[in-house]
Enzyme design. Sequence first.
Site, PDB file in Angstrom:
ATOM      1  N   LYS A 282      41.643  34.975  53.318  1.00 21.45           N
ATOM      2  CA  LYS A 282      40.639  34.292  52.389  1.00 21.45           C
ATOM      3  C   LYS A 282      40.263  33.084  52.977  1.00 21.45           C
ATOM      4  CE  LYS A 282      41.021  32.713  47.593  1.00 21.45           C
ATOM      5  NZ  LYS A 282      41.879  32.630  46.518  1.00 21.45           N
ATOM      6  N   GLU A 367      49.748  38.437  32.322  1.00 20.21           N
ATOM      7  CA  GLU A 367      49.858  37.348  31.092  1.00 20.21           C
ATOM      8  C   GLU A 367      50.737  37.760  30.061  1.00 20.21           C
ATOM      9  OE1 GLU A 367      46.070  36.584  33.067  1.00 20.21           O
ATOM     10  OE2 GLU A 367      47.010  38.443  32.361  1.00 20.21           O
ATOM     11  N   ARG A 395      44.668  38.977  26.339  1.00 25.89           N
ATOM     12  CA  ARG A 395      45.407  40.103  26.946  1.00 25.89           C
ATOM     13  C   ARG A 395      46.739  40.235  26.543  1.00 25.89           C
ATOM     14  NH1 ARG A 395      44.277  40.233  33.154  1.00 25.89           N
ATOM     15  NH2 ARG A 395      43.588  42.526  32.735  1.00 25.89           N
TER      16      ARG A 395
END
Length: 627
Positions: A282, A367, A395
């Site tokens: 990244k 979540e 969610r």
Amino acid sequence: MTLLASLHGPEDLKRLDAKDLPALATEIRDFLVAAVSKTGGHLGPNLGVVELTIALHRVFDSPRDRLLWDTGHQAYVHKMLTGRQDGFASLRQPGGLSGYPSRAESDHDVIENSHASTALSYADGLAKAYALRGEKRAVVAVVGDGSLTGGMAWEALNTIASGRDRPVVIVVNDNGRSYAPTIGGLQTHLASLRMTQGYEQVLDTVKRTLGGTPLVGPPLYDVLHRLKDSLKDVMSPQVLFEDLGLKYVGPIDGHDVAAVESALRRARDFGGPVIVHCITCKGFGYQPAEDDEADCFHGVSVIDPTTGRPLAAGAPSWTNVFAEELVAVGAERPDVVAITAAMLQPVGLGAFAAAYPDRVFDVGIAEQHAVTSAAGLALGGLRPVVCVYATFLNRAFDQVLMDVALHRLPVTFVLDRAGVTGEDGPSHNGMWDLSFLQLVPGLHVAAPRDATTLRVALRESLALDGPSVVRFPKGPVGDDVPAIGSRDGVDVLRAGTDVLIVAVGPMARTALDAAERLAAAGVQATVVDPRWVKPVNPALLDLARSHTRVVTIEDNGRVGGVGAALALALADGGVAVPVQVFGLPQEFLAQGKRDALLIENGLGAKDIARAVIEATAAESDGRRLNV
């Protein structure tokens, strides 16, 4: 003309000689840094997928073959290679290029995906549809290793594996991070894959290829090597995925276009579901991003492209205030613990984690699990604080309802980025929570208007016997909005005689501005902030009885929100006062600046005052006609 400027679509990319691809990758990275430094956006994730995206578009025939991005913030290079380079000057700006895939922008964008762990389910459905229609089309899902911490991804993998003759290619973009370093058993296993002989070959290739690059090469090799050395158990690369019935290819050096192309061609030609495991870095190729330990420049504001430093000093934000207060609370209460879903830094838990590392639990992009795990912590005698973006609590609604509220457990949900968030577009606006949370029995919801009321709300929430929510927006918190009095827990911000304006959270400033405009037109308004907006405070009913009209202002959808709940409570209480509900339309709002979007959607003080005056005048005319 540069290589990048010569590309107007994937077909142009396919015509390039393979020897030109490293130079193209460099041009793309230079373009990304220059463009995103001016607008802000997701820089680190896109720097890490340059070669991978080039290979995808050389092997597959988009848009006939379908490329799905999970999550969509890593699709900037995809946009560049599909003819949208010129749009980056307006990236994430009103009317400009979206920071995520957008079906309105291009046929190459299939799903407008910014909530993680969903692309594999889309891929499963698409592959089934093409099989039933007799169409020979590949479906490719690019999935970050962070997204594989979400349970929905594994539900999809289980189903995809059963379709042995359906050509689904799953590219695991494994950089060891979501926002921050990816955690959990899956990450441990993926890291163990890096220890195999195949990964040793990748390391050798990386070392040979990058060793001569003084700034980028050695740091990348060291990072990969440290990942390898940090684990002790050696496992076969195919164990995890092939036990599910998925063909495994890898690990592949995700910064070697030729290697990725070769792996993708084999996966494409296999004819069934295949996992291609690519190791990437990244922020690759941009030293400030590689050196950023927090999140490798996952998302940046406007920055100096040379140094990576922000060009403007950041004002204290709502998140900063919450972060400071939680640390203070933690010092006083050892029973307070924090939970996040792969977003430790964005939701302000970095300082709490540094102070109390054993009391923070990052469960990955999961979540639903975060909420029910918090329920377990509460059952065990602790006071969990679950910190998520408001849009992501959608969610976990069932878990809030059935796992926390049903058991009346003292879990506090802190919802960052509530209301209109702006630049990240329709998926990130936290404009649904005040509506769906109204359905949850026994839940208390606080909407602080400023820093002081945020600090108070957090402490009050932790004193409650049941579940609670504290919500606040994105951006600078601004100065405090003082109260001139209080009425049974309702803060009075301005006194009047005609109209009662009930302001929700940060809309208090707008309400006060609207009241001034009303006063100029001869209408005197009382402005109140209930601070706790669920359940409805009975004091609001008493206040309403002494006014001729009630106006509510909230940065949530109008349907089922605070205004709707108050209107129902007034009707049930026999308070026959007209109610005007000002909120957001039940639409997916376009990207833009928060303040501008509020005004565009009727939540500016000028429009509110005008609407109240017009309604009041119409009502007066109606009364005269009846007389």
